[in-house]
Motif scaffolding. Structure first.
Motif, PDB file in Angstrom:
ATOM      1  N   SER A   1       0.834  -1.207   0.000  1.00  0.00           N
ATOM      2  CA  SER A   1       0.000   0.000   0.000  1.00  0.00           C
ATOM      3  C   SER A   1       0.865   1.254   0.000  1.00  0.00           C
ATOM      4  O   SER A   1       0.667   2.154  -0.809  1.00  0.00           O
TER       5      SER A   1
ATOM      6  N   LEU B   1      -3.839   3.410  -8.930  1.00  0.00           N
ATOM      7  CA  LEU B   1      -3.606   4.472  -7.946  1.00  0.00           C
ATOM      8  C   LEU B   1      -3.129   5.753  -8.627  1.00  0.00           C
ATOM      9  O   LEU B   1      -3.414   6.861  -8.153  1.00  0.00           O
TER      10      LEU B   1
ATOM     11  N   ALA C   1      -4.686   7.382  -2.195  1.00  0.00           N
ATOM     12  CA  ALA C   1      -4.273   6.084  -2.721  1.00  0.00           C
ATOM     13  C   ALA C   1      -4.234   5.031  -1.615  1.00  0.00           C
ATOM     14  O   ALA C   1      -4.593   3.870  -1.836  1.00  0.00           O
TER      15      ALA C   1
ATOM     16  N   SER D   1       1.350   3.490  -3.380  1.00  0.00           N
ATOM     17  CA  SER D   1       0.793   4.837  -3.237  1.00  0.00           C
ATOM     18  C   SER D   1       1.883   5.880  -3.419  1.00  0.00           C
ATOM     19  O   SER D   1       1.670   6.933  -4.034  1.00  0.00           O
TER      20      SER D   1
END
Lengths: 295, 287
Positions: B71, B155, B216, B75
């Motif tokens: 993540s 994203l 994101a 992002s």
């Protein structure tokens, strides 16, 4: 100043034509790759099986019930958030009180929270194992995996839109007009309806357009609380997901094209309102914190 | 005389001629508490009911750690790519004239206006090995859909407007006299950009970056279709929370949500500070 600097200064104020063209080309290529191609492909995929299939998918009773539920959820959450937005903007712009900045930040909170968590919080409260779960079960009321949950989740994710549009607008307009109305003998509601509302109408419309777009398109939060019961708790975006996962790709894109049209209409309306009111600028969707500029 | 000024302000506040303070403040706080604050508090109350071992087993489990890494990484890269291209798009929109400029300007907001589920299925189809773009990349052995690269693409798509929209107004406000001064002092265009314009833009650029990054981190809809959602490989945190919820593992989902909420709050704080710094910076530099 010599002739030399006179000639050179304007040239130094801008980039050489080659650089300009290169930058424009890079920007357009980026926009084309990430925005135009996906946009075009939605419609291309939707019409792949022909117009007959396209309209057949849209007329399907399950699609129609998804459209109805989406309209219902937006129809409840947008007006409620509108009333809240006006109340919050009136409080913040027309009065001084301590803790105003904290209130501003709290209003923005839903923007910075993952949609999955936005849906989950209502499961924690109203779900079977939640705070009110047992009580709701006793009284045979359903919120989670039913329509009220979908409405609540939609309200949460669209919560800040109208407020954050109106607050800076009303702050910039100040209080003098309302004060004048009061001095001239108008009561509170008259002041609001005849002075404040005409001043903020474009901002309000702007907020409503953006709020509605998000309300109709919300996916993650609604997905958590919906339960995905076809024909009952399915909104348009959830229906898109079900069709896609059942490998009905043209059907999924046919329904998705409705939402894409909604997005395009939103952008056109938004641009039109910006054109009508020159104080609004395209930052509305972007949750830039509202901070008053120091004088 | 700061004290005197203050007391005048205090007196004015108490006798404001405008009505409805209590009603509107009361309504605002009530609605805010019911819809936002109390439900959010539930996450922390519920996760505090877990024992520390339960909590730490969930939030430090290998799938969770892998999900955080993916993540944050995806992002970050998506926001970085948007920072570069967003700056170019903002520059071109503010400084140059070209055919279709207004349409491009309006289109920039498409990722916000387009429901994430639509973005998700569209990108997944486009970048699939038999899709319009994926078909081009497949001969080179590049797979996008159902890989980590696909998550990055999704994203990047949803973060696109943030940088453009934060930089655009600041760039439009840059006083041309500053550039004239730089040019007349002998700076070339690149020097003027690096030493004069870029420092003015940097707070907005950083704000936009942080906003895109924050968005994101929480994104679900556009990623769920393009990711194959395999634990440890292509599962970002919101997908992990969702799969715990689908399995009725509410305690685990709550613990992970609490971690993500704390991260969101910290980012929100950082964004507020950046915004405050940016406004201060502009006010002192330009006047």
């Amino acid at each position: 100043m010599t002739d030399d600097t006179k000639i050179n200064a304007p040239r130094r104020m801008s980039e050489p034509p080659f650089i300009r063209r290169l930058l424009i080309a890079v920007a357009l290529a980026f926009i084309a790759l990430f925005l135009v191609v996906p946009l075009a492909s939605v419609f291309a995929e939707a019409l792949r099986q022909g117009l007959g299939f396209y309209f057949q998918t849209l007329r399907d009773p399950i699609t129609v019930s998804a459209i109805q539920l989406t309209l219902l959820a937006a129809g409840i959450s947008v007006p409620l958030n509108c009333i809240f937005g006006v109340a919050a903007a009136w409080t913040i712009a027309k009065f001084d009180f301590p803790g105003k900045n904290i209130l501003l930040t709290l209003i923005d909170l839903p923007f910075s929270i993952s949609p999955v968590i936005s849906g989950m919080i209502y499961v924690l409260i109203f779900g079977a194992q939640g705070w009110f779960g047992p009580w709701l079960m006793e009284h045979n009321l359903r919120i989670i995996f039913a329509v009220p949950g979908i409405v609540l989740a939609t309200m949460f994710v669209t919560f800040p839109f109208v407020a954050r549009e109106l607050i800076p607008l009303m702050q910039a307009q100040g209080r003098t007009e309302e004060e004048a109305a009061r001095v001239l003998g108008a009561n509170g509601w008259q002041t609001f309806w005849r002075v404040t509302l005409p001043n903020i109408k474009w901002g309000l419309l702007y907020g409503v357009i953006l709020c509605n777009a998000r309300a109709m398109g919300e996916f993650g939060a609604v997905s958590v609380v919906s339960g995905h019961i076809q024909g009952k708790t399915n909104t348009i975006p959830l229906h898109v997901q079900i069709l896609y996962e059942n490998n009905n790709i043209p059907g999924a894109f046919a329904v998705a094209s409705l939402l894409t049209l909604l997005a395009l209409i939103t952008l056109v309306l938004k641009t039109w309102v910006e054109y009508k009111s020159d104080t609004l600028r395209g930052t509305a969707f972007t949750p830039v914190p509202i901070v008053k500029k120091p004088r | 005389m700061p004290l005197g000024n203050n007391s005048i302000c205090m007196a004015k506040k108490q006798n404001s001629v405008l009505p409805g303070f209590r009603l509107s403040l009361g309504y605002t706080l009530l609605y805010l508490s019911l819809i936002v604050l109390i439900p959010l508090a539930a996450v922390f109350v519920k996760s505090s009911e877990l024992s520390w071992t339960e909590f730490s087993h969930t939030v430090f489990s290998p799938p969770a750690l892998a999900a955080y890494r993916l993540s944050f990484g995806a992002s970050f890269f998506a926001a970085a790519v948007n920072a570069l291209f967003g700056l170019i798009v903002a520059w071109v929109l503010v400084r140059y004239d070209f055919f279709g400029k207004r349409i491009v300007d309006a289109l920039v907001d498409l990722p916000f206006a387009l429901p994430t589920a639509v973005a998700g299925i569209t990108l997944a189809t486009l970048y699939a090995p038999n899709g319009w773009i994926g078909g081009w990349l497949a001969p080179f052995g590049i797979k996008v859909s159902y890989t980590q690269l696909g998550i990055f693409v999704a994203l990047t798509f949803i973060g696109l407007p943030f940088i453009v929209r934060t930089v655009q107004p600041v760039l439009a406000d840059v006083d041309s006299e500053l550039e004239e001064a730089a040019a007349s002092l002998g700076a070339n265009r690149w020097q003027t950009f690096c030493r004069v314009i870029f420092p003015l833009l940097s707070p907005a650029l950083l704000t936009g970056f942080a906003l895109a990054f924050a968005r994101a981190l929480g994104e679900y809809g556009s990623v769920v279709f393009i990711s194959s959602n395999i634990p440890m490989k292509t599962q970002i945190v919101p997908l992990l929370i969702m799969s715990e919820l689908d399995g009725f593992q509410y305690a685990k989902a709550t613990a992970l949500a609490a971690v993500m909420l704390v991260v969101s709050f910290l980012l929100l704080l950082a964004i507020n500070l950046l915004q405050w710094w940016g406004n201060r910076y502009n006010a002192t530099e330009l006047t």
